[in-house]
Design a protein around this motif. Sequence first.
Motif, PDB file in Angstrom:
ATOM      1  N   ARG A   9     -22.143 -37.841  21.878  1.00  0.00           N
ATOM      2  CA  ARG A   9     -22.555 -36.435  21.222  1.00  0.00           C
ATOM      3  C   ARG A   9     -22.132 -36.236  19.859  1.00  0.00           C
ATOM      4  NH1 ARG A   9     -23.084 -30.869  23.587  1.00  0.00           N
ATOM      5  NH2 ARG A   9     -23.448 -29.593  22.028  1.00  0.00           N
ATOM      6  N   ARG A  10     -22.977 -35.531  18.837  1.00  0.00           N
ATOM      7  CA  ARG A  10     -22.404 -35.562  17.630  1.00  0.00           C
ATOM      8  C   ARG A  10     -22.273 -33.878  17.193  1.00  0.00           C
ATOM      9  NH1 ARG A  10     -25.733 -35.042  12.604  1.00  0.00           N
ATOM     10  NH2 ARG A  10     -24.720 -36.447  10.930  1.00  0.00           N
ATOM     11  N   PHE A  11     -21.028 -33.603  16.748  1.00  0.00           N
ATOM     12  CA  PHE A  11     -21.052 -32.333  16.222  1.00  0.00           C
ATOM     13  C   PHE A  11     -21.063 -31.856  14.897  1.00  0.00           C
ATOM     14  CE2 PHE A  11     -18.652 -32.552  20.578  1.00  0.00           C
ATOM     15  CZ  PHE A  11     -19.379 -31.464  21.177  1.00  0.00           C
ATOM     16  N   ARG A  12     -21.334 -30.899  14.241  1.00  0.00           N
ATOM     17  CA  ARG A  12     -21.579 -30.525  12.863  1.00  0.00           C
ATOM     18  C   ARG A  12     -20.682 -29.580  12.523  1.00  0.00           C
ATOM     19  NH1 ARG A  12     -27.466 -28.666  13.899  1.00  0.00           N
ATOM     20  NH2 ARG A  12     -26.284 -27.810  15.631  1.00  0.00           N
ATOM     21  N   THR A  65     -22.609 -18.973   3.220  1.00  0.00           N
ATOM     22  CA  THR A  65     -23.360 -20.192   3.677  1.00  0.00           C
ATOM     23  C   THR A  65     -23.244 -20.443   5.210  1.00  0.00           C
ATOM     24  OG1 THR A  65     -23.964 -20.846   1.423  1.00  0.00           O
ATOM     25  CG2 THR A  65     -24.240 -22.473   3.294  1.00  0.00           C
ATOM     26  N   MET A  66     -21.866 -20.651   5.291  1.00  0.00           N
ATOM     27  CA  MET A  66     -21.349 -21.031   6.672  1.00  0.00           C
ATOM     28  C   MET A  66     -21.731 -20.016   7.878  1.00  0.00           C
ATOM     29  SD  MET A  66     -17.699 -22.761   6.535  1.00  0.00           S
ATOM     30  CE  MET A  66     -16.514 -21.340   5.613  1.00  0.00           C
ATOM     31  N   VAL A  67     -21.652 -18.986   7.594  1.00  0.00           N
ATOM     32  CA  VAL A  67     -22.091 -17.918   8.527  1.00  0.00           C
ATOM     33  C   VAL A  67     -23.557 -18.004   8.737  1.00  0.00           C
ATOM     34  CG1 VAL A  67     -22.391 -15.555   9.017  1.00  0.00           C
ATOM     35  CG2 VAL A  67     -20.059 -16.272   8.028  1.00  0.00           C
ATOM     36  N   ASP A  89     -22.095 -26.366  14.460  1.00  0.00           N
ATOM     37  CA  ASP A  89     -21.522 -26.176  15.855  1.00  0.00           C
ATOM     38  C   ASP A  89     -20.354 -25.269  15.541  1.00  0.00           C
ATOM     39  OD1 ASP A  89     -23.351 -27.581  17.814  1.00  0.00           O
ATOM     40  OD2 ASP A  89     -22.721 -29.249  16.492  1.00  0.00           O
ATOM     41  N   LEU A  90     -19.636 -25.393  14.404  1.00  0.00           N
ATOM     42  CA  LEU A  90     -18.129 -24.760  14.212  1.00  0.00           C
ATOM     43  C   LEU A  90     -18.022 -24.537  12.878  1.00  0.00           C
ATOM     44  CD1 LEU A  90     -16.104 -23.915  16.247  1.00  0.00           C
ATOM     45  CD2 LEU A  90     -14.919 -25.840  16.069  1.00  0.00           C
ATOM     46  N   SER A 116      -0.562 -12.325   4.327  1.00  0.00           N
ATOM     47  CA  SER A 116      -0.754 -13.574   5.155  1.00  0.00           C
ATOM     48  C   SER A 116      -2.092 -13.646   5.849  1.00  0.00           C
ATOM     49  CB  SER A 116       0.321 -14.023   6.194  1.00  0.00           C
ATOM     50  OG  SER A 116       0.482 -12.957   7.162  1.00  0.00           O
ATOM     51  N   PHE A 117      -2.644 -14.541   6.292  1.00  0.00           N
ATOM     52  CA  PHE A 117      -4.095 -14.489   6.781  1.00  0.00           C
ATOM     53  C   PHE A 117      -4.266 -15.406   8.025  1.00  0.00           C
ATOM     54  CE2 PHE A 117      -3.808 -18.076   4.027  1.00  0.00           C
ATOM     55  CZ  PHE A 117      -4.674 -19.389   4.589  1.00  0.00           C
ATOM     56  N   SER A 118      -5.132 -15.038   8.724  1.00  0.00           N
ATOM     57  CA  SER A 118      -5.545 -15.818  10.054  1.00  0.00           C
ATOM     58  C   SER A 118      -6.680 -16.753   9.620  1.00  0.00           C
ATOM     59  CB  SER A 118      -6.051 -14.853  11.021  1.00  0.00           C
ATOM     60  OG  SER A 118      -6.555 -15.367  12.100  1.00  0.00           O
ATOM     61  N   TYR A 119      -6.360 -17.969  10.122  1.00  0.00           N
ATOM     62  CA  TYR A 119      -7.241 -19.165   9.976  1.00  0.00           C
ATOM     63  C   TYR A 119      -7.898 -19.140  11.104  1.00  0.00           C
ATOM     64  CZ  TYR A 119      -9.442 -23.045   7.430  1.00  0.00           C
ATOM     65  OH  TYR A 119     -10.192 -23.951   6.747  1.00  0.00           O
ATOM     66  N   GLN A 120      -9.320 -19.380  11.266  1.00  0.00           N
ATOM     67  CA  GLN A 120     -10.147 -18.905  12.478  1.00  0.00           C
ATOM     68  C   GLN A 120     -11.280 -20.387  12.458  1.00  0.00           C
ATOM     69  OE1 GLN A 120     -11.454 -15.482  10.924  1.00  0.00           O
ATOM     70  NE2 GLN A 120     -10.426 -14.300  12.721  1.00  0.00           N
ATOM     71  N   GLN A 121     -11.585 -20.465  13.812  1.00  0.00           N
ATOM     72  CA  GLN A 121     -12.636 -21.282  13.981  1.00  0.00           C
ATOM     73  C   GLN A 121     -13.914 -20.058  14.384  1.00  0.00           C
ATOM     74  OE1 GLN A 121     -12.638 -24.322  16.813  1.00  0.00           O
ATOM     75  NE2 GLN A 121     -11.123 -22.969  18.141  1.00  0.00           N
ATOM     76  N   ALA A 122     -15.113 -20.343  14.146  1.00  0.00           N
ATOM     77  CA  ALA A 122     -16.237 -19.381  14.050  1.00  0.00           C
ATOM     78  C   ALA A 122     -17.280 -20.327  15.100  1.00  0.00           C
ATOM     79  CB  ALA A 122     -16.689 -18.754  13.008  1.00  0.00           C
TER      80      ALA A 122
END
Length: 300
Positions: free
Chosen positions: A97-100, A137-139, A148-149, A270-276
């Motif tokens: 599998r290849r994830f982007r 751009t990511m969104v 993918d993420l 402080s901030f929340s670092y997230q995966q979307a």
Amino acid sequence: MDELRRIDLNLLLALHALLIEKHVTRASVRLHRSQPAVSHALAQLRAHFNDPLLVRRDGQMNLTARAQSLVKPLQDALNSLNGLLSAADFDPSIAKRRFRLSLSDYASRIILPSLMTYIRKQAPGVDIAISQASRETMVGQLLDGELDLALGIFPVLPVEIATQELFHEGFVSIADKGSLPPKGILSLDDWLSRPHVMVAMRPDATDEIERALSSQGLERRIALALPHWSAAVEVLPGTDLILTVAKRAAASLKQLKTLRQFDPPISIPSFSYQQAWHTRKDSDPAHCWLRQAMLTASQP
């Protein structure tokens, strides 16, 4: 079936981008294709649907009624196709599998080494392709299925995008030791009077530090704005520049033999670092594994 033979998936993806962006150039950016290629795709689509799809009115491009009617069924079709192509089960030890992913310099530095160690041990057939882009751009790429993420700070998101916190983070300032007082502490006035370095994808970006300053009616001078974390650190020695960044990014700097970390003399939340990711991926077993792998790799 005859209709399907007359149009390929690449044209459908081009149509989706054009319907969303209503602009050939912006659609080409989303698709990572040249503008002439997308213009050619639009010509093919116009011929296929016997409709102009995009027309100029009042100085801007608008969707025709036919194009408007295609937006929802096309999105539903692409979502269904994505689900069809997702494996029912995912065994990382044998998966191909290849994830982007989209990661900043910051995430690449603090997460990528652990992530790749984990993947090479648990899923040697999994490949990772990484790009870097602005938050907006990511969104857009997540919405269009091009990613993918994505990792970052996402204060406001469309309902189709889901997030998970990877960690909570604060800020630290860094400067050349020789440019600081013996105790390495600067007053707010001294800190503001010094030239600063800002790491951002765009020189005119407004980051968390700028918002904190603005909320207190304060302003700093950005002497250097650049998108590269490693270069931002390397320009500090021998100068009076100050770089204020997330703490984890500065934790393992070899250059800190000549540099010093200190708390900024201003309160920066402080901030929340997230995966979307897009909610269409919620139940994809492979994507669930990827999110867990990212969460594991993000822990200190």
